[in-house]
Design a protein around this motif. Structure first.
Motif, PDB file in Angstrom:
ATOM      1  N   LYS A   1      16.000   4.050   4.989  1.00 56.27           N
ATOM      2  CA  LYS A   1      16.098   3.567   5.767  1.00 56.27           C
ATOM      3  C   LYS A   1      17.780   2.886   5.017  1.00 56.27           C
ATOM      4  CE  LYS A   1      17.511   1.755  10.290  1.00 56.27           C
ATOM      5  NZ  LYS A   1      16.549   0.840  11.077  1.00 56.27           N
ATOM      6  N   GLU A   2      16.830   1.888   4.433  1.00 56.22           N
ATOM      7  CA  GLU A   2      17.538   1.101   3.561  1.00 56.22           C
ATOM      8  C   GLU A   2      17.971   1.215   1.750  1.00 56.22           C
ATOM      9  OE1 GLU A   2      17.851  -2.360   4.432  1.00 56.22           O
ATOM     10  OE2 GLU A   2      17.591  -1.437   6.048  1.00 56.22           O
ATOM     11  N   GLU A   3      17.928   2.645   1.637  1.00 56.98           N
ATOM     12  CA  GLU A   3      18.204   3.082   0.522  1.00 56.98           C
ATOM     13  C   GLU A   3      17.608   2.509  -0.697  1.00 56.98           C
ATOM     14  OE1 GLU A   3      22.657   3.170  -0.203  1.00 56.98           O
ATOM     15  OE2 GLU A   3      22.345   4.694   2.089  1.00 56.98           O
ATOM     16  N   ILE A   4      16.250   2.271  -0.893  1.00 57.34           N
ATOM     17  CA  ILE A   4      15.657   1.933  -1.728  1.00 57.34           C
ATOM     18  C   ILE A   4      15.396   2.822  -3.258  1.00 57.34           C
ATOM     19  CG2 ILE A   4      14.023   0.503  -2.393  1.00 57.34           C
ATOM     20  CD1 ILE A   4      13.954  -1.157  -0.065  1.00 57.34           C
ATOM     21  N   ASP A   5      15.356   3.356  -4.219  1.00 55.11           N
ATOM     22  CA  ASP A   5      14.282   4.080  -4.939  1.00 55.11           C
ATOM     23  C   ASP A   5      13.116   3.684  -5.450  1.00 55.11           C
ATOM     24  OD1 ASP A   5      13.825   6.018  -6.759  1.00 55.11           O
ATOM     25  OD2 ASP A   5      15.036   5.295  -8.296  1.00 55.11           O
ATOM     26  N   ALA A   6      11.880   4.943  -4.487  1.00 49.50           N
ATOM     27  CA  ALA A   6      10.810   4.109  -4.735  1.00 49.50           C
ATOM     28  C   ALA A   6       9.785   5.051  -5.290  1.00 49.50           C
ATOM     29  CB  ALA A   6      10.251   3.684  -3.159  1.00 49.50           C
ATOM     30  N   THR A   7       8.679   5.114  -6.129  1.00 48.75           N
ATOM     31  CA  THR A   7       7.675   6.134  -6.282  1.00 48.75           C
ATOM     32  C   THR A   7       6.777   5.039  -5.928  1.00 48.75           C
ATOM     33  OG1 THR A   7       8.742   6.016  -8.577  1.00 48.75           O
ATOM     34  CG2 THR A   7       6.946   6.753  -8.618  1.00 48.75           C
ATOM     35  N   PHE A   8       5.741   5.902  -5.347  1.00 49.35           N
ATOM     36  CA  PHE A   8       4.565   5.748  -4.411  1.00 49.35           C
ATOM     37  C   PHE A   8       3.558   6.899  -5.271  1.00 49.35           C
ATOM     38  CE2 PHE A   8       7.638   4.776  -1.272  1.00 49.35           C
ATOM     39  CZ  PHE A   8       7.235   4.710  -0.345  1.00 49.35           C
ATOM     40  N   VAL A   9       2.648   5.725  -5.983  1.00 45.07           N
ATOM     41  CA  VAL A   9       1.664   6.372  -6.029  1.00 45.07           C
ATOM     42  C   VAL A   9       0.018   6.055  -5.673  1.00 45.07           C
ATOM     43  CG1 VAL A   9       0.136   6.319  -8.777  1.00 45.07           C
ATOM     44  CG2 VAL A   9       2.631   5.769  -8.423  1.00 45.07           C
ATOM     45  N   HIS A  10      -0.654   6.872  -5.588  1.00 45.96           N
ATOM     46  CA  HIS A  10      -2.086   6.660  -4.709  1.00 45.96           C
ATOM     47  C   HIS A  10      -3.487   6.050  -4.947  1.00 45.96           C
ATOM     48  CE1 HIS A  10       0.861   7.947  -1.699  1.00 45.96           C
ATOM     49  NE2 HIS A  10       0.960   9.057  -1.720  1.00 45.96           N
ATOM     50  N   ASP A  11      -3.142   6.459  -6.649  1.00 41.61           N
ATOM     51  CA  ASP A  11      -4.727   5.708  -7.609  1.00 41.61           C
ATOM     52  C   ASP A  11      -3.915   4.749  -8.804  1.00 41.61           C
ATOM     53  OD1 ASP A  11      -5.911   6.433 -10.783  1.00 41.61           O
ATOM     54  OD2 ASP A  11      -7.139   7.047  -8.539  1.00 41.61           O
ATOM     55  N   GLY A  12      -5.097   4.065  -8.709  1.00 42.93           N
ATOM     56  CA  GLY A  12      -5.002   1.920  -8.926  1.00 42.93           C
ATOM     57  C   GLY A  12      -4.326   2.911 -11.008  1.00 42.93           C
ATOM     58  N   LYS A  13      -5.206   3.790 -11.659  1.00 42.27           N
ATOM     59  CA  LYS A  13      -4.627   4.244 -12.892  1.00 42.27           C
ATOM     60  C   LYS A  13      -3.698   4.842 -13.033  1.00 42.27           C
ATOM     61  CE  LYS A  13      -7.736   6.510 -16.254  1.00 42.27           C
ATOM     62  NZ  LYS A  13      -8.985   6.479 -17.211  1.00 42.27           N
TER      63      LYS A  13
END
Length: 117
Positions: free
Chosen positions: A22-34
């Motif tokens: 909604k805020e037009e932020i280019d985000a990458t999501f990762v679900h593991d620390g390493k």
């Protein structure tokens, strides 16, 4: 703005992703620390949001000023190592509570994050 979010709770990521879109932020999501750490090193992000209690990460690891400078500002940082102290102080002011400081100084070594102490 290019953002990296490292969070192991997928439902939290999905909720935040809707806000970022909604805020037009280019985000990458990762679900593991390493994997998140490797992604952070490979790509150029403006900011990273990190769940400090991730699987495959040791939040009690002690980091030297030099290690923090290299990881945060890169090898080409020409400032003083004491810059880290100033930023640690600011982080403590923002995240500490009356009973838990979270960021600890290990004299002669560096800093560690530990919410259990």
């Amino acid at each position: 703005m290019k953002l990296l979010m490292i969070e192991d709770n997928v439902s939290v990521c999905e909720m935040i992703e809707m806000f970022f879109m909604k805020e037009e932020i280019d985000a990458t999501f990762v679900h593991d620390g390493k994997q998140g750490y490797e992604t952070f090193l490979k790509e150029d992000f403006d900011i990273a949001i990190i769940d400090l209690m991730l699987p495959n990460m040791d939040p009690r690891q002690v980091f030297s000023r030099e290690q923090l400078l290299e990881q945060v500002w890169g090898y080409q940082f020409y400032g003083d190592e004491r810059t880290v102290d100033v930023h640690i102080k600011r982080l403590r002011q923002k995240i500490a509570t009356d009973t838990k400081p979270f960021l600890h100084t290990i004299w002669g070594v560096g800093y560690k994050f530990d919410e259990t102490e």
